[in-house]
Design a protein around this motif. Structure first.
Motif, PDB file in Angstrom:
ATOM      1  N   SER A 191       6.592  -2.704  11.637  1.00 52.89           N
ATOM      2  CA  SER A 191       6.366  -3.731  10.603  1.00 52.89           C
ATOM      3  C   SER A 191       4.905  -3.718  10.142  1.00 52.89           C
ATOM      4  O   SER A 191       4.627  -3.940   8.963  1.00 52.89           O
ATOM      5  N   ASP A 192       3.978  -3.445  11.054  1.00 49.53           N
ATOM      6  CA  ASP A 192       2.561  -3.397  10.675  1.00 49.53           C
ATOM      7  C   ASP A 192       2.302  -2.272   9.675  1.00 49.53           C
ATOM      8  O   ASP A 192       1.590  -2.458   8.676  1.00 49.53           O
ATOM      9  N   GLN A 193       2.884  -1.107   9.951  1.00 46.92           N
ATOM     10  CA  GLN A 193       2.698   0.027   9.037  1.00 46.92           C
ATOM     11  C   GLN A 193       3.378  -0.252   7.699  1.00 46.92           C
ATOM     12  O   GLN A 193       2.856   0.100   6.638  1.00 46.92           O
TER      13      GLN A 193
ATOM     14  N   LEU B 200       2.865  -1.380   1.858  1.00 49.27           N
ATOM     15  CA  LEU B 200       3.170  -2.255   0.731  1.00 49.27           C
ATOM     16  C   LEU B 200       1.895  -2.757   0.064  1.00 49.27           C
ATOM     17  O   LEU B 200       1.856  -2.965  -1.154  1.00 49.27           O
ATOM     18  N   HIS B 201       0.851  -2.949   0.869  1.00 45.28           N
ATOM     19  CA  HIS B 201      -0.431  -3.414   0.331  1.00 45.28           C
ATOM     20  C   HIS B 201      -1.161  -2.296  -0.410  1.00 45.28           C
ATOM     21  O   HIS B 201      -1.784  -2.535  -1.450  1.00 45.28           O
TER      22      HIS B 201
ATOM     23  N   GLU C 132       5.672 -13.686  -1.007  1.00 46.24           N
ATOM     24  CA  GLU C 132       4.439 -13.098  -1.531  1.00 46.24           C
ATOM     25  C   GLU C 132       4.658 -12.614  -2.962  1.00 46.24           C
ATOM     26  O   GLU C 132       5.707 -12.053  -3.284  1.00 46.24           O
ATOM     27  N   ASP C 133       3.664 -12.839  -3.815  1.00 50.31           N
ATOM     28  CA  ASP C 133       3.801 -12.517  -5.237  1.00 50.31           C
ATOM     29  C   ASP C 133       4.148 -11.051  -5.472  1.00 50.31           C
ATOM     30  O   ASP C 133       5.002 -10.734  -6.305  1.00 50.31           O
ATOM     31  N   LYS C 134       3.489 -10.149  -4.741  1.00 51.88           N
ATOM     32  CA  LYS C 134       3.678  -8.729  -4.999  1.00 51.88           C
ATOM     33  C   LYS C 134       5.078  -8.251  -4.627  1.00 51.88           C
ATOM     34  O   LYS C 134       5.594  -7.304  -5.228  1.00 51.88           O
TER      35      LYS C 134
END
Length: 322
Positions: free
Chosen positions: A38-40, A45-46, A74-76
């Motif tokens: 999940s961290d990766q 995504l960022h 989250e908006d993105k």
């Protein structure tokens, strides 16, 4: 985004066999990236523009269903298509997936045609929703007189060009001697001249094969449009030709014959004004790049002022480097 544009699909799965299977199914049509936690996933995504997420229900790290809920907030990623991939069918898990905001749910064993169809459908739906949002934004921003996109949309278009490498020209169009016409002939006739000008620009763009070029209405008798640099000279010449040919028809036969009208200037003193014409000022992004939208607008305004120095319809496009 159309699927033919090599959409980017993120597969979040720690199972190497599962990842290899999905990559093999999708790699010919899409650009595929992977994450094994999940961290990766959140990092990718960022950092990247992802068009669809295939999320394994057993992904290590943050609980995948909670992760999906977080992404929806989250908006993105609020509209990002998220398809859960489960190791086996589970009605309870499938219900939970949709409750937390999943777009679809696939359980193993799945077939390649089924996965391809589900991915394609979600991307088509996402593209349709994005287009609907774009059209709604344009409608809210539209100028009430011409129906053309307004200042917010103009700024977005300039921002897009600023961050792209497209060889485009940005043109600022402004009617000269419009206020005297408005004062003498009235606002209704003035609105007709503004609509006519917008249509002239639109027709010239279509005639040059630039039907999808951007045309916005700044307000009053001011417009801004963008078009490929390769056809800018032809299109602007066509616009000025059409304006000079048809603008006189907005005047009475006597005013048309005289070539001027009598109207009060800004100080209230009556003077003679020529018939309206059009000044075009622009910049060529194929020659010079800019650091900000404001800098682009300032340069267009400067060139428009130069064009206005002519006694007739004129165009000035800045092609200075640096």
């Amino acid at each position: 985004m159309p699927t033919t544009d090599r959409c980017r699909i993120l597969i979040a799965d720690a199972d190497l066999m599962g990842v290899a299977s999905l990559i093999g199914t999708l790699k010919d049509r899409y650009h595929v990236v992977t994450a094994n936690s999940s961290d990766q996933l959140l990092t990718l995504l960022h950092q990247q523009s992802i068009d669809l997420l295939l999320l394994d229900t057993s992904l290590p790290g943050e609980e995948p269903f909670q992760l999906c809920e977080k992404l929806r907030q989250e908006d993105k990623t609020t509209h990002l298509p998220i398809i859960f991939v489960a190791p086996q069918a589970s009605p309870q898990q499938e219900e939970k997936a949709f409750e937390c905001g999943a777009s679809d749910y696939i359980a193993r064993p799945y077939t390649a045609p089924s996965v391809k169809a589900r991915v394609k459908n979600q991307l088509k739906l996402s593209a349709a929703l994005a287009e609907l949002k774009r059209l709604n934004t344009l409608a809210l921003d539209a100028n009430p007189n011409t129906g053309l996109p307004g200042n917010n949309s103009i700024h977005q278009e300039l921002e897009r060009l600023l961050n792209s490498n497209e060889e485009y020209c940005v043109i600022y169009a402004d009617l000269d001697h419009f206020k005297p016409y408005n004062d003498v002939y009235g606002f209704a006739r003035g609105d007709e001249m503004i609509i006519f000008t917008a249509n002239v620009i639109r027709v010239a763009l279509h005639a040059a094969g630039c039907g999808h070029a951007f045309l916005g209405h700044i307000g009053g008798d001011d417009f801004m449009f963008t078009l490929p640099s390769s056809v800018a000279a032809r299109v602007t010449d066509d616009i000025l030709r059409r304006i000079d040919l048809e603008i006189p028809e907005f005047y009475s036969p006597d005013d048309r014959q005289r070539g001027h009208i009598l109207a009060a200037n800004r100080e209230g003193v009556e003077q003679l004004f020529p018939l309206a014409n059009l000044s075009l000022g622009g910049i060529d992004l194929a020659v010079r790049r800019f650091n900000s939208v404001l800098e682009m607008i300032d340069a267009c305004t400067e060139m428009k002022k130069l064009a206005k120095q002519s006694s007739s319809s004129s165009v000035q496009i800045c092609r200075r480097r640096g």
